[in-house]
Design a protein around this motif. Structure first.
Motif, mmCIF file in Angstrom:
data_model
loop_
_atom_site.group_PDB
_atom_site.id
_atom_site.type_symbol
_atom_site.label_atom_id
_atom_site.label_comp_id
_atom_site.label_asym_id
_atom_site.label_seq_id
_atom_site.Cartn_x
_atom_site.Cartn_y
_atom_site.Cartn_z
ATOM 1 N N GLN A 142 -7.897 18.604 24.199
ATOM 2 C CA GLN A 142 -6.634 17.880 24.275
ATOM 3 C C GLN A 142 -6.064 17.713 22.879
ATOM 4 N N GLY A 192 -1.942 16.417 25.601
ATOM 5 C CA GLY A 192 -2.083 17.540 26.521
ATOM 6 C C GLY A 192 -2.753 18.716 25.854
ATOM 7 N N SER A 193 -2.944 19.781 26.585
ATOM 8 C CA SER A 193 -3.488 21.000 26.001
ATOM 9 C C SER A 193 -2.383 21.726 25.246
ATOM 10 N N GLN A 247 -1.037 24.664 25.805
ATOM 11 C CA GLN A 247 -0.039 25.228 26.705
ATOM 12 C C GLN A 247 0.848 24.142 27.312
ATOM 13 N N GLU A 248 0.258 23.030 27.659
ATOM 14 C CA GLU A 248 1.043 21.928 28.246
ATOM 15 C C GLU A 248 2.067 21.397 27.262
ATOM 16 N N ALA A 303 5.049 23.626 26.644
ATOM 17 C CA ALA A 303 6.032 23.565 27.725
ATOM 18 C C ALA A 303 6.805 22.255 27.755
ATOM 19 N N SER A 304 6.169 21.160 27.279
ATOM 20 C CA SER A 304 6.784 19.842 27.485
ATOM 21 C C SER A 304 7.291 19.147 26.232
#
Length: 577
Positions: free
Chosen positions: A536, A549-550, A552-553, A556-557
């Motif tokens: 994380q 988040g990770s 990739q998360e 995206a966010s």
């Protein structure tokens, strides 16, 4: 204040007691000598009685020898007691500093603590030796001399009694006026020490920017400030001598007039008059010593107050009775944590909530000044939260024994510190009982074994003060190895690989993943590539956590994270190895 300072006397208590006893005995003998001299003159020399001269003369010789032995003994015992007291006091202050939390240390500047351990304690040592010797000798000589003067002549005795209060009032005024100035002097010493310390630590930067002249100017101004305040204080203290000279001259004139009158009136013998002059000199000399003592005590009182301030400062962070001595695992929880630094109104952390699983790899990233280091500093309890709870292994960090907690939470800072000594000695801070095999293992994990093996004496290579004879990246890898030697459950790297190349950093991460799977690893960094494979990633903003988040998360966010990653990819600073 005295009660606190006297705790440091300890094993030197007997010597402290013996010295004044010897001084009082020496003073008593010395005040008898003029009385016997008067007997030689009046009962031996004037009548021509040589037997009296011989008997009293031999007695005087014996008393002088005894006085010499007592004085030498008092000097030896007082010097031993004062040096030992100063040694214990330095030890006590230094030991107390080791118990301070970061909050306590924020209250005292480093330069101020150095001054207190050096200049201030030297002043206290001088005052202590003076108190158990000179400060006993002066009043005892004064008292015995006045008593003997009364025995010789009541009128002369009253003269001396009247002189003492006059001088005492003057001395009180001098001390009252000079004491605040001496406090200012030591604050200026703190400033001077800070200038010197900063210059020596940053001498390479000073030379790089060609700021030697500016630094000399800064030093000259600090030295000038000390000189000005000290000179002002000394001008007040200098009133001692004129006051003493006035009292001595006036007393001698009155005594000469009174002695002549008494001799003419047949109520005083010549030998007694000579002894009165001797007692007058002794009394006035004692008063002069008292003046010197008051001057020194004016300086030393300010030093003593500064030393006691450290000794009486209660550590802000202490372990509770029956504190826990086992950490279950490396899990970390922040529950509604708020924190602000002492003396500030702004909260660095506001209502932070966070859970980290034991053994997780966590990246912490954010702009400069977003309290990333503050967040991780709460885990080993370098600071205590203002409100909320930080838990390690499911238990409030305040419930742990401090050594236990900090042994299980290893923290490596960006500004690495190595100490004078060998590489072996520096590494063994992590574990004093570590074997060479263990040392080599952690050096390999920190990717430091290659360069250490090529050093002239390998593990026994000497490290200079702060590690100036190794590069920044080498220092960081040595401090990582030192932390790994603790075998912690939580490892915190605060920009601890910022001076290493990306390939070496990648090998360090791989070694951690291979050899430390159960250790919770927190990595503060500005390189996205350093934490791209973390379980994380925490994005910090001023006052708290913006996103978790990770990789990739967050791509995206979170726009800020995405822009940072793209910028580092473009310029090659965040490539994943």
């Amino acid at each position: 204040m005295l009660h606190t300072l006297l705790k440091s006397v300890r094993e030197y208590r007997i010597r402290t007691i013996i010295s004044p006893l010897l001084v009082v005995s020496e003073s008593a003998i010395e005040t008898l000598i003029p009385f016997l001299m008067a007997a030689i003159i009046d009962q031996g020399i004037r009548p021509g009685n040589m037997s009296v001269v011989i008997k009293v003369g031999l007695l005087l010789l014996l008393m002088s020898l005894c006085s010499l032995i007592l004085g030498a003994g008092a000097s030896w015992f007082s010097s031993q007691a004062a040096a030992g007291f100063a040694k214990n006091l330095r030890h006590d202050i230094f030991s107390k500093i080791q118990t301070f939390s970061f909050k306590n240390l924020d209250h005292f500047a480093t330069s101020s603590l150095v001054t207190r351990l050096t200049t201030d304690i030297t002043n206290i040592q001088t005052a202590y030796q003076m108190l158990i010797r000179v400060a006993v000798r002066a009043p005892s000589m004064l008292l015995f001399s006045i008593i003997m003067a009364f025995l010789v002549s009541r009128q002369a005795g009253w003269l001396f009694v009247c002189v003492v209060p006059v001088l005492g009032i003057g001395l009180f005024w001098i001390v009252k006026k000079s004491r605040p100035l001496f406090r200012q002097v030591f604050r200026q010493y703190d400033k001077l020490n800070r200038v010197v310390r900063e210059n020596l630590r940053g001498i390479r930067v000073v030379k790089t920017y060609g700021q030697q002249d500016a630094e000399v100017t800064k030093f000259r101004q600090s030295a000038k400030d000390i000189a000005q305040v000290f000179a002002k204080a000394q001008r007040i203290v200098a009133f001692n001598m004129p006051l003493m000279q006035f009292v001595i001259s006036t007393t001698m004139l009155i005594l000469s007039w009174l002695g002549a009158k008494l001799i003419v009136g047949k109520s005083l013998e010549i030998g007694q008059f000579v002894s009165l002059f001797t007692y007058s000199i002794s009394i006035l000399y004692s008063l002069n010593m008292l003046a010197m003592i008051f001057s020194q005590l004016s300086v030393s009182q300010a030093s003593a107050e500064r030393a006691v301030e450290v000794l009486e400062t209660a550590p802000d962070i202490v372990a509770l009775p029956n504190a826990a001595t086992q950490v279950a695992d490396g899990s970390i929880d922040f529950e509604h944590v708020t924190f602000s630094y002492p003396g500030t109104d702004d909260d660095q952390l506001k209502d932070v909530n966070l859970h980290i699983d034991s053994g997780a790899v966590v990246g912490i990233i954010g702009e400069t000044g977003t309290s990333k280091t503050t967040l991780v500093s709460l885990i080993p309890r370098l600071y205590d939260v203002s409100s909320g709870v930080v838990r390690v292994g499911g238990k409030n960090v305040q419930q742990y024994d401090l050594k236990t907690l900090r042994d299980q939470v290893a923290m490596v800072l960006q500004n690495t510190i190595l100490f004078s000594g060998t590489i072996r000695e520096n590494l063994k801070w992590g574990n004093p009982d570590a074997t060479d095999d263990q040392l080599k293992k952690v050096l390999e994990q920190a990717q430091a074994m290659d360069f250490v093996a090529n050093l002239p004496n390998v593990l026994d290579t000497q490290i200079e003060q702060t590690g100036q004879n190794v590069s920044g990246g080498q220092r960081q890898r040595l401090t990582i190895a030192r932390a790994l030697l603790k075998q912690p459950k939580i490892l915190i790297l605060d920009n601890a690989t910022s001076a290493t190349d990306t390939q070496t950093e990648a090998r360090i991460r791989q070694a951690f993943k291979r050899d430390l799977p159960d250790v919770t690893k927190l990595m503060i960094t500005q390189r996205v590539g350093s934490i791209i494979d973390a379980d994380q990633i925490i994005i910090m903003k001023r006052g708290g956590i913006e996103a978790v988040g990770s990789h990739q998360e967050l791509l995206a966010s979170n726009q800020w994270y995405r822009q940072l990653y793209q910028a580092q990819q473009k310029f090659g600073g965040g490539t994943h190895e």
